[in-house]
Design a protein around this motif. Structure first.
Motif, PDB file in Angstrom:
ATOM      1  N   GLU A 131       1.792   2.000  -3.899  1.00 43.23           N
ATOM      2  CA  GLU A 131       0.899   2.328  -4.106  1.00 43.23           C
ATOM      3  C   GLU A 131       1.165   3.687  -4.405  1.00 43.23           C
ATOM      4  OE1 GLU A 131       0.081   0.489  -6.654  1.00 43.23           O
ATOM      5  OE2 GLU A 131      -1.393   1.139  -7.390  1.00 43.23           O
TER       6      GLU A 131
ATOM      7  N   GLU B 194      -7.941  11.059  -1.829  1.00 42.70           N
ATOM      8  CA  GLU B 194      -8.405   9.515  -2.639  1.00 42.70           C
ATOM      9  C   GLU B 194      -8.675   8.327  -0.601  1.00 42.70           C
ATOM     10  OE1 GLU B 194      -6.503   7.925  -6.178  1.00 42.70           O
ATOM     11  OE2 GLU B 194      -5.709   6.377  -4.331  1.00 42.70           O
TER      12      GLU B 194
ATOM     13  N   LEU C 222     -14.763   0.821  -6.749  1.00 40.15           N
ATOM     14  CA  LEU C 222     -14.039   0.734  -7.726  1.00 40.15           C
ATOM     15  C   LEU C 222     -13.992   0.978  -9.269  1.00 40.15           C
ATOM     16  CD1 LEU C 222     -11.463  -1.887  -6.174  1.00 40.15           C
ATOM     17  CD2 LEU C 222     -11.271  -0.009  -6.090  1.00 40.15           C
TER      18      LEU C 222
ATOM     19  N   VAL D 287       0.836  -1.180   0.446  1.00 39.76           N
ATOM     20  CA  VAL D 287      -0.110   0.172  -0.069  1.00 39.76           C
ATOM     21  C   VAL D 287       0.583   1.385  -0.074  1.00 39.76           C
ATOM     22  CG1 VAL D 287      -1.569   1.079   1.111  1.00 39.76           C
ATOM     23  CG2 VAL D 287      -1.978  -1.161   0.976  1.00 39.76           C
TER      24      VAL D 287
ATOM     25  N   SER E 136      -5.115  10.963   0.925  1.00 42.45           N
ATOM     26  CA  SER E 136      -5.280   9.777   1.086  1.00 42.45           C
ATOM     27  C   SER E 136      -5.999   8.929   2.574  1.00 42.45           C
ATOM     28  CB  SER E 136      -4.760   9.296   0.694  1.00 42.45           C
ATOM     29  OG  SER E 136      -3.362   8.892   0.838  1.00 42.45           O
TER      30      SER E 136
ATOM     31  N   LEU F 272     -13.273   4.843  -5.000  1.00 40.36           N
ATOM     32  CA  LEU F 272     -11.944   4.226  -4.329  1.00 40.36           C
ATOM     33  C   LEU F 272     -11.519   4.354  -5.587  1.00 40.36           C
ATOM     34  CD1 LEU F 272     -13.485   1.644  -2.326  1.00 40.36           C
ATOM     35  CD2 LEU F 272     -13.986   3.770  -1.322  1.00 40.36           C
ATOM     36  N   GLY F 273      -9.721   4.506  -4.969  1.00 41.19           N
ATOM     37  CA  GLY F 273      -8.984   4.529  -5.739  1.00 41.19           C
ATOM     38  C   GLY F 273      -8.498   3.052  -5.674  1.00 41.19           C
ATOM     39  N   PHE F 274      -7.966   2.619  -4.496  1.00 39.66           N
ATOM     40  CA  PHE F 274      -7.075   1.302  -4.739  1.00 39.66           C
ATOM     41  C   PHE F 274      -7.560  -0.250  -3.848  1.00 39.66           C
ATOM     42  CE2 PHE F 274      -3.082   2.955  -3.178  1.00 39.66           C
ATOM     43  CZ  PHE F 274      -3.550   2.520  -2.035  1.00 39.66           C
TER      44      PHE F 274
ATOM     45  N   ASP G 240      -8.554   3.806  -0.155  1.00 38.72           N
ATOM     46  CA  ASP G 240      -8.105   3.351  -0.054  1.00 38.72           C
ATOM     47  C   ASP G 240      -8.662   2.738   0.844  1.00 38.72           C
ATOM     48  OD1 ASP G 240      -6.612   4.480  -2.634  1.00 38.72           O
ATOM     49  OD2 ASP G 240      -5.223   5.449  -1.905  1.00 38.72           O
TER      50      ASP G 240
ATOM     51  N   VAL H  10      -6.692   5.430   3.956  1.00 36.93           N
ATOM     52  CA  VAL H  10      -6.294   4.246   4.056  1.00 36.93           C
ATOM     53  C   VAL H  10      -7.086   3.863   5.125  1.00 36.93           C
ATOM     54  CG1 VAL H  10      -5.424   2.436   3.896  1.00 36.93           C
ATOM     55  CG2 VAL H  10      -4.543   4.128   2.918  1.00 36.93           C
TER      56      VAL H  10
ATOM     57  N   THR I  94      -7.335  -2.660  -8.916  1.00 38.87           N
ATOM     58  CA  THR I  94      -7.722  -0.460  -9.430  1.00 38.87           C
ATOM     59  C   THR I  94      -8.725  -1.244 -10.332  1.00 38.87           C
ATOM     60  OG1 THR I  94      -6.371  -1.408 -11.094  1.00 38.87           O
ATOM     61  CG2 THR I  94      -5.583  -0.421  -9.411  1.00 38.87           C
TER      62      THR I  94
END
Lengths: 324, 345
Positions: free
Chosen positions: A157, A246, A260, A154, A222, A265-267, A248, A224, A308
């Motif tokens: 990324e 973003e 997604l 993560v 971001s 969502l980003g990834f 994730d 997470v 993704t």
């Protein structure tokens, strides 16, 4: 009866979209029956899952499908208290199961029980957590994702996406695996990483806490989350807070796959829980049948796989049937 | 209040506004809330922003909606430990009924209302029939509901979370009612805040202006004495449990329509937040004393403290410690103010 009556009586009350009918329409294919004619062995799986965790649902789905294929009677039990999980392992030993699958989220509490199972001649495979302790306790092999490695993935990324300031959302205080994930992200991420604890059993609290964090620090770009159910909530919090961060997440479910796809969502980083259940049962069967061990006893990694927008389309159907 | 008895009986003499305020159960809580507010205004830069207030109010309202009936129930002398999971049960019922029957979500919402009210009635009727302490009865309901939430959800949907009903008919209008939000300037306000304030207003009116309100105070203060003067204690208590269930239904529908998917293991432990809010707000654990407005102030204190800590950006590891310490301090201040007020009466 009442329910059917209600629906039939007021056709206007029925929904033309979604619902069970759409689901039934979607899955009209089912192949049953086992593929082998080995004796009907009994395998037990004992996990550290709390009540009602979607992640363990997917693990179980994998295990059940492998069990069906391998002509195995599959037993499942769980407790998030270490001592009670150990008691459940003891209960499996008492039942003279032919194979045992355990998680070692609390290795110290599980040590005695697992060693006892090995001494009793029951082949043991550890899954999900406890890669370090698995070998010591005499397990055949370990199947799962290394949380630190997943965290690292993560972090990488996030770097690749040019992020500078990330927020790690922990939904359970004192959970070692979650802390490892955050620490893993931190180790590889070049920017700053903040942590926030939220009450995972209380969704409005999750939302308002993330909202508060985003409002208090607009430089966060971001977020997470460490579990799939919390990602859509984080996305809502972002919207309310007017943040551009973003979102994730670790792990996958139907909602995450859909988000997604539409770009909310980003990834997601998937550890493929289905594989953890499926492989554990299948490897125990292989050991019983052929004394095989995969990877020569080295941990078999099921993740991390970065998912993704590009993958979301294909995965959506699998998440809906509960195998991704 | 009119001044009819001013010349005669001294008990009927009008009291000054200050004196009347001092006699209110929520006075201490208001002082505690002011203290918490001031504290975070100073230590957290972003706490005072208008947008932050929207977030704090939302956090407060989701606890506050349940704290109102829980406060009434405590005034009536009883507890409900099943209130937290009942919210989840209500959301699950609604979602699964709609999904499995492929019904318009409004039908699910209606069925859920009936089921949830029945759960409340079950608590109340069991209580008055068996005469067991409410602690035991509702602990039983709590455990049973926790199991039912999981077991039934897994049995019916095949997973431990419900399927998404976001694409079903009726969803948008249901969401408007239970989970909409709108923006006034920089503040984003959730509809739960309106539900919360509405419930506080109704509950306050019932408590202070209706016969049912007197019954609640009497049933909680001294049930035997109340029964002797003709108060229907059993009916009052059943009614209170049904009120808790009704609010659990509102909260449950909010959960469902705000988050679309409901996890069946949620809600455990939230019953204590509701009780905490009621107690901070001046309800006595022994019954017979308290107010609905107090429960709202209690929920607001909890909302401010839990989000204020995030705004203050303190080390997250210590979150629960800070939260506990803030609540204890707010409650101590509350108790101190109340003692002073009573002494000066």
């Amino acid at each position: 009866m009442l329910a059917v009556g209600l629906c039939a009586a007021a056709l206007a009350g029925c929904s033309a979209t979604g619902g069970k009918r759409a689901e039934d329409r979607a899955k009209r294919l089912a192949a049953n029956g086992s593929a082998v004619n080995t004796p009907r062995w009994t395998f037990a799986m004992v996990t550290h899952s709390g009540a009602g965790d979607t992640f363990w649902d997917i693990v179980q789905n994998g295990a059940k499908q492998a069990a069906q294929k391998d002509n195995i009677k599959f037993l499942y039990s769980n407790s998030d208290q270490g001592d009670q999980q150990a008691q459940l392992v003891q209960a499996a030993i008492d039942q003279h199961v032919d194979g045992l699958i355990v998680t070692l989220a609390k290795p110290d509490a599980m040590k005695a029980a697992v060693t006892k199972a090995v001494k009793a001649g029951i082949p043991v495979i550890t899954v999900n957590s406890g890669a370090e302790q698995s070998r010591q306790l005499g397990a055949l092999t370990h199947i799962g994702q290394d949380e630190t490695v997943a965290g690292n993935a993560v972090g990488d990324e996030l770097n690749a996406r040019g992020r500078k300031h990330a927020l790690c959302v922990l939904h359970e205080q004192g959970n070692v695996g979650l802390e490892q994930r955050c620490a893993g992200v931190k180790a590889h991420f070049h920017g700053t990483l903040d942590k926030v604890y939220v009450d995972g059993t209380n969704m409005p609290d999750v939302q308002s806490a993330i909202e508060a964090k985003l409002q208090s620090d607009p430089s966060i770009d971001s977020v997470v989350t460490l579990g799939a159910p919390f990602a859509p909530t984080a996305a809502k919090a972002k919207q309310e807070a007017g943040s551009k961060a973003e979102i994730d997440t670790f792990d996958l479910n139907a909602q995450v796959a859909a988000s997604l796809k539409d770009g909310t969502l980003g990834f997601a980083v998937d550890q493929q829980p289905y594989l953890q259940g499926y492989e554990a049962v299948d490897l125990l069967w292989l050991y019983r049948y052929n004394k095989d061990t995969l990877g020569g006893g080295q941990p078999v990694l099921t993740g991390p796989q970065i998912v993704t927008k590009d993958d979301a389309d294909a995965l959506l159907a699998y998440t809906k049937r509960g195998t991704r | 209040m009119d001044v009819v008895g001013a010349g005669g009986d001294e008990r009927l003499a009008p009291r000054s506004l200050a004196r009347r305020l001092l006699g209110r159960p929520e006075l201490g809580a208001v002082v505690g809330a002011a203290a918490v507010f001031l504290f975070f205004s100073v230590v957290a830069d972003s706490f005072l922003r208008a947008s932050s207030m929207g977030t704090v109010l939302y956090a407060s309202s989701t606890i506050g909606i349940m704290a109102v009936p829980v406060a009434l129930l405590m005034i009536g002398g009883e507890f409900d430990l099943s209130a937290g999971v009942m919210v989840t049960s209500s959301a699950l019922t609604s979602s699964m009924f709609s999904y499995q029957m492929t019904a318009n979500t409004w039908v699910g919402v209606g069925v859920s209302l009936l089921v949830t009210l029945a759960l409340g009635a079950f608590n109340g009727i069991m209580l008055v029939r068996t005469k067991l302490p409410s602690f035991i009865i509702t602990l039983g309901t709590f455990l049973m509901l926790t199991g039912l939430n999981l077991g039934l959800t897994n049995l019916i949907s095949g997973t431990v979370a419900t399927k998404s009903i976001g694409d079903m008919q009726g969803f948008p209008t249901c969401r408007d009612l239970f989970a909409s939000h709108w923006t006034i300037g920089p503040i984003d306000l959730q509809v739960t805040i309106l539900w919360w304030l509405g419930l506080v207003a109704v509950a306050t009116w019932v408590l202070l202006r209706t016969r049912a309100g007197n019954w609640i105070f009497a049933a909680g203060g001294n049930a035997d004495a109340a029964r002797a003067v003709g108060v229907p204690v059993a009916r009052t208590k059943i009614g209170l449990y049904v009120a808790v269930a009704f609010c659990a239904w509102i909260s449950g529908q909010h959960l469902l329509f705000a988050f679309d998917v409901v996890q069946s293991g949620e809600g455990v432990g939230n019953e204590f937040l509701y009780i905490i809010a009621a107690v901070i707000g001046g309800c006595l654990m022994t019954g017979g004393y308290g107010s609905a407005i107090g429960s709202a102030v209690g929920a607001f204190i909890f909302g401010m403290a839990s989000k204020g800590i995030v705004y203050a950006q303190w080390n997250a590891d210590w979150f629960q410690f800070f939260l506990g310490a803030m609540l204890l301090l707010a409650t101590l201040l509350n108790a101190w103010v109340r003692r002073r007020a009573e002494a000066s009466k």
